[in-house]
Enzyme design. Structure first.
Site, short mmCIF file in Angstrom:
data_model
loop_
_atom_site.label_atom_id
_atom_site.label_comp_id
_atom_site.label_asym_id
_atom_site.label_seq_id
_atom_site.Cartn_x
_atom_site.Cartn_y
_atom_site.Cartn_z
N PRO A 69 -2.75 -3.34 -6.59
CA PRO A 69 -4.01 -2.45 -6.43
C PRO A 69 -5.29 -3.75 -6.17
CG PRO A 69 -2.94 -2.03 -8.34
CD PRO A 69 -2.19 -2.98 -7.69
N GLU A 99 2.47 -4.12 -15.29
CA GLU A 99 1.00 -4.29 -15.18
C GLU A 99 0.75 -5.51 -14.29
OE1 GLU A 99 -1.81 -2.54 -16.54
OE2 GLU A 99 -0.07 -1.26 -17.09
N ARG A 124 6.93 -2.36 13.84
CA ARG A 124 6.51 -2.02 15.13
C ARG A 124 5.91 -2.80 15.97
NH1 ARG A 124 1.68 0.57 15.39
NH2 ARG A 124 2.37 2.16 16.87
N ASP A 154 -3.71 2.31 19.82
CA ASP A 154 -3.35 2.66 18.37
C ASP A 154 -4.99 3.14 17.70
OD1 ASP A 154 -0.68 2.24 18.45
OD2 ASP A 154 -0.80 0.37 17.35
O1 JBE Z 1 -1.56 -0.85 -3.09
N1 JBE Z 1 -0.68 -1.62 -3.48
O2 JBE Z 1 -0.15 -2.48 -2.94
C1 JBE Z 1 -0.28 -1.07 -5.03
C2 JBE Z 1 0.51 -1.99 -5.66
C3 JBE Z 1 1.12 -1.44 -6.94
C4 JBE Z 1 0.36 -0.35 -7.35
N2 JBE Z 1 -0.52 0.33 -6.79
C5 JBE Z 1 -0.92 -0.12 -5.36
N3 JBE Z 1 -1.97 0.82 -5.02
#
Ligand code: JBE
Length: 277
Positions: A92, A119, A161, A176
């Site tokens: 994230p 984590e 794809r 697209d």
């Molecule tokens: O977006 N992501 O790659 C994530 C990986 C792990 C946890 N949450 C995410 N959004």
């Protein structure tokens, strides 16, 4: 293209056997290796995580299993004739995964994914492999998943794809939504197919008119309608030259006007109701 995924949940990657990605594999356009990280643990409990230095909640994935796994997966890949690997780390805190990045990754011969649970992975692992190959830390969106495996599926499908011959029809990429280019990036409008009447609901007449010019214009207007409603950010940052006279008319009807003030910071359009603020 070759793909390797190292994970503590190999079964989570089963969807790679299905649909477009599965077919690309079956045709030999994609070689996929899914590897269980716990194969590179040597204690009785197959430990892959430990408590964080500096304290705090949750657990951190340990360096040694990842290092040994990646060394072996890379060595085996090179052995099999692969070259030019990049490491793709779903997190994230990564950069946003976009269509542009999907295109960039689709041009690489070998992607190695390291989806993490807990984590995340000890920072030293990424730092170590970044000295040997490009590393892409990517996020598929602003929400928190339990791990990176679902993100691997997302990135893989977006990339696969785009590979030559996978979709069949090369034309299909150009249209697209989010395809890179100078054109306005608009969301696609509604689509319809037979029957012509369903539960009393008909088809917009213009689509039955056979008038290609008017159909193209209607589709463009619907795309503008949808984009202003769902993704005003995409309209805001579209250079005025990307819109023709009819687009501007439609934007005006939808309550959007050029923003000469905003141009300095890449905001070319604003909602008209935002004026008198
Ligand atoms: O977006 N992501 O790659 C994530 C990986 C792990 C946890 N949450 C995410 N959004």
């Amino acid at each position: 293209m070759r793909l390797d995924v190292v994970t503590i949940f190999p079964e989570y990657l089963e969807p790679l056997n299905v649909s477009l990605v599965g077919k690309a594999r079956a045709r030999g356009q994609l070689q996929v290796g899914v590897h269980d990280l716990r194969n590179w643990t040597y204690d009785r409990h197959h430990t892959v995580d430990d408590t964080p230095y500096g304290g705090g909640p949750g657990m951190v994935m340990k360096t040694e299993p990842w290092g040994d796994a990646l060394d072996e997966v890379l060595a085996d890949g090179y052995e099999a004739g692969a070259h030019g690997p990049v490491l793709v780390v779903p997190t994230p805190s990564g950069r946003p995964f976009t269509q542009e990045l999907a295109v960039e990754l689709s041009e690489r011969p070998w992607l190695v994914f390291t989806p993490a649970r807990y984590e995340g992975i000890d920072r030293r692992v990424v730092d170590e492999y970044a000295t040997r190959m490009p590393v892409y830390e990517v996020s598929i969106g602003d929400y928190v998943l339990a791990g990176g495996e679902a993100a691997v599926l997302v990135v893989t499908e977006a990339v696969a794809r785009l590979l030559p011959g996978v979709l069949g029809n090369a034309e299909s990429h150009r249209d697209d939504s989010f395809a890179p280019g100078t054109m306005a990036n608009l969301l696609e409008g509604p689509v319809h197919t037979k029957p012509p009447v369903w539960r009393g609901r008909g088809i917009p007449e213009v689509l039955l008119s056979g008038h290609h010019g008017r159909i193209a214009r209607w589709r463009r207007d619907e795309a503008l309608r949808r984009t202003t409603a769902h993704r005003p950010d995409l309209i805001g940052r579209t250079a005025p030259a990307a819109f023709d006279k009819k687009d501007r008319e439609m934007l005006s009807i939808l309550g959007w006007a050029p923003d000469p003030e905003g141009e300095r910071y890449g905001r070319f359009w604003r909602r008209v109701e935002d004026v008198e603020e």
